[in-house]
Scaffold this active site. Structure first.
Site, PDB file in Angstrom:
ATOM      1  N   ASN A  42       0.791  -1.223   0.000  1.00 24.32           N
ATOM      2  CA  ASN A  42       0.000   0.000   0.000  1.00 24.32           C
ATOM      3  C   ASN A  42       0.831   1.285   0.000  1.00 24.32           C
ATOM      4  O   ASN A  42       0.312   2.344  -0.296  1.00 24.32           O
ATOM      5  CB  ASN A  42      -0.942   0.007   1.207  1.00 24.32           C
ATOM      6  CG  ASN A  42      -0.225  -0.331   2.490  1.00 24.32           C
ATOM      7  OD1 ASN A  42       0.613  -1.227   2.525  1.00 24.32           O
ATOM      8  ND2 ASN A  42      -0.513   0.384   3.545  1.00 24.32           N
ATOM      9  N   GLN A  70      -5.172  -4.060  -1.677  1.00 29.04           N
ATOM     10  CA  GLN A  70      -4.788  -3.107  -2.733  1.00 29.04           C
ATOM     11  C   GLN A  70      -4.895  -3.727  -4.129  1.00 29.04           C
ATOM     12  O   GLN A  70      -4.933  -3.002  -5.122  1.00 29.04           O
ATOM     13  CB  GLN A  70      -3.353  -2.613  -2.520  1.00 29.04           C
ATOM     14  CG  GLN A  70      -3.164  -1.744  -1.286  1.00 29.04           C
ATOM     15  CD  GLN A  70      -3.705  -0.330  -1.457  1.00 29.04           C
ATOM     16  OE1 GLN A  70      -3.904   0.163  -2.581  1.00 29.04           O
ATOM     17  NE2 GLN A  70      -3.949   0.334  -0.355  1.00 29.04           N
ATOM     18  N   HIS A  92     -13.842  -0.483   1.129  1.00 29.10           N
ATOM     19  CA  HIS A  92     -13.703   0.969   0.890  1.00 29.10           C
ATOM     20  C   HIS A  92     -12.573   1.321  -0.059  1.00 29.10           C
ATOM     21  O   HIS A  92     -12.543   2.418  -0.597  1.00 29.10           O
ATOM     22  CB  HIS A  92     -13.583   1.739   2.214  1.00 29.10           C
ATOM     23  CG  HIS A  92     -12.288   1.559   2.940  1.00 29.10           C
ATOM     24  ND1 HIS A  92     -11.333   2.534   2.987  1.00 29.10           N
ATOM     25  CD2 HIS A  92     -11.788   0.513   3.648  1.00 29.10           C
ATOM     26  CE1 HIS A  92     -10.305   2.114   3.709  1.00 29.10           C
ATOM     27  NE2 HIS A  92     -10.563   0.886   4.109  1.00 29.10           N
ATOM     28  N   THR A 128     -24.088 -10.293  14.299  1.00 28.64           N
ATOM     29  CA  THR A 128     -25.001 -10.055  13.191  1.00 28.64           C
ATOM     30  C   THR A 128     -24.270  -9.386  12.038  1.00 28.64           C
ATOM     31  O   THR A 128     -23.502  -8.460  12.235  1.00 28.64           O
ATOM     32  CB  THR A 128     -26.173  -9.176  13.672  1.00 28.64           C
ATOM     33  OG1 THR A 128     -26.825  -9.869  14.723  1.00 28.64           O
ATOM     34  CG2 THR A 128     -27.161  -8.901  12.549  1.00 28.64           C
ATOM     35  N   CYS A 216      -2.515   4.150   7.913  1.00 30.04           N
ATOM     36  CA  CYS A 216      -2.768   3.466   9.179  1.00 30.04           C
ATOM     37  C   CYS A 216      -1.805   3.937  10.255  1.00 30.04           C
ATOM     38  O   CYS A 216      -2.062   3.779  11.437  1.00 30.04           O
ATOM     39  CB  CYS A 216      -2.624   1.956   9.009  1.00 30.04           C
ATOM     40  SG  CYS A 216      -3.280   1.373   7.462  1.00 30.04           S
TER      41      CYS A 216
END
Ligand SMILES: *Cc1c(COP(=O)(O)O)cnc(C)c1O
Length: 280
Positions: A42, A70, A92, A128, A216
């Site tokens: 990345n 990526q 995303h 869930t 990150c």
């Protein structure tokens, strides 16, 4: 895994950003259970030789996991052909909703449950499901497949233009890792004698988002382990930016960014303590 008592061997990378396949094969012992290599990095965008790694893993009967976050939408992925046992991807990064990802697990491979409690996902992941997220990821994947060729061409052309403009117009800059086998929209550029954080703040005030290191770890000033592994010296790492282009980036955006970069580099080099004259 180390915390659970497993031995882990870390492989280095060459100046092309790739792992050495002979080194990988030599590191396999009769105790080796898993090889995990990022499909695409990345920070510097390097695509690893996944097909060859898959072959080596298969030959030695070792499981092969790859972080394909990526790679998704940027490279063809064929888990069967590439002998990938497990592939992790995230929504995303292909313009899907945040907070949803997927782990492909080869049929027949059994993994232990990692969120305990409920019976969801065949007891492997209790809780869930985020249905809206899952549907959104599915749609994003569909759109991404549909746009694949256009996306790769658009991003790599704009990225190449961006790199060319910076290297031609701003002295003492260079690209980290080669353009070949690289994420279409990724550029990672060192601006010598400058602090990347100062550039980042200036660009941000002009509406341009870039990063130093990976997103990150954006809150830390520890030099990027990726650039360190690539052999970039620490003072140069601090002058390095990751610039990425995407589907919505235009040529005008690139021109605007290069203009802002020329300004900020000039400004900062004049006042820089990390100057050529001072021996860095
Ligand atoms: C972004 C990214 C991740 C993390 O995915 P999130 O869904 O953002 O947590 C992991 N690996 C790579 C290579 C990435 O680029």
């Amino acid at each position: 895994m180390e915390k659970h008592g497993y031995d882990v061997t870390y492989l280095g990378i060459g100046c092309d950003g790739k792992i050495n396949l002979e080194e990988l094969e030599a590191a396999i012992t009769d105790k080796t259970g898993l090889i995990s290599v990022m499909f695409v990095n990345n920070e510097i965008g390097t695509r690893q030789p996944i097909e060859e790694i898959g072959k080596i893993a298969k030959k030695h009967g070792v499981l092969f996991h790859t972080d394909g976050v990526q790679a998704l939408g940027n490279f063809r992925i064929d888990v069967k052909e590439m002998n990938i046992d497990m592939l992790s991807v995230s929504s995303h990064k292909i313009y899907g909703p945040k907070g949803v990802g997927a782990l492909y697990i080869r049929k027949g491979l059994r993994i232990s449950n990692y969120i305990h409690g409920g019976a969801q996902e065949m007891k492997r992941r209790a809780g869930t499901e985020n249905l809206a997220g899952i549907v959104g990821f599915g749609k994003a994947a569909e759109v991404s497949m549909h746009n694949f060729d256009w996306h790769v061409k658009h991003c790599s052309e704009l990225r190449n233009y961006l790199v060319e403009e910076i290297l031609n117009k701003i002295p003492n800059t260079y690209l980290n890792a080669p353009l070949e086998d690289r994420l279409p929209g990724n550029a990672n550029i060192t601006f010598e004698f400058i602090e990347g954080e100062a550039m980042l703040l200036y660009l941000d005030s002009h509406g341009i988002s870039v990063s130093t290191g990976s997103a990150c770890s954006s809150a830390s000033l520890v030099p990027s382990h990726v650039l360190t592994a690539l052999g970039v010296p620490v003072e140069k790492i601090h002058g390095t930016l990751r610039l990425t282009v995407g589907d919505f980036t235009t040529k005008e955006d690139i021109d605007y960014t290069v203009k802002a970069l020329i300004e900020v580099v000039d400004k900062l080099r004049k006042i820089s303590s990390v100057s050529e004259q001072k021996g860095w």
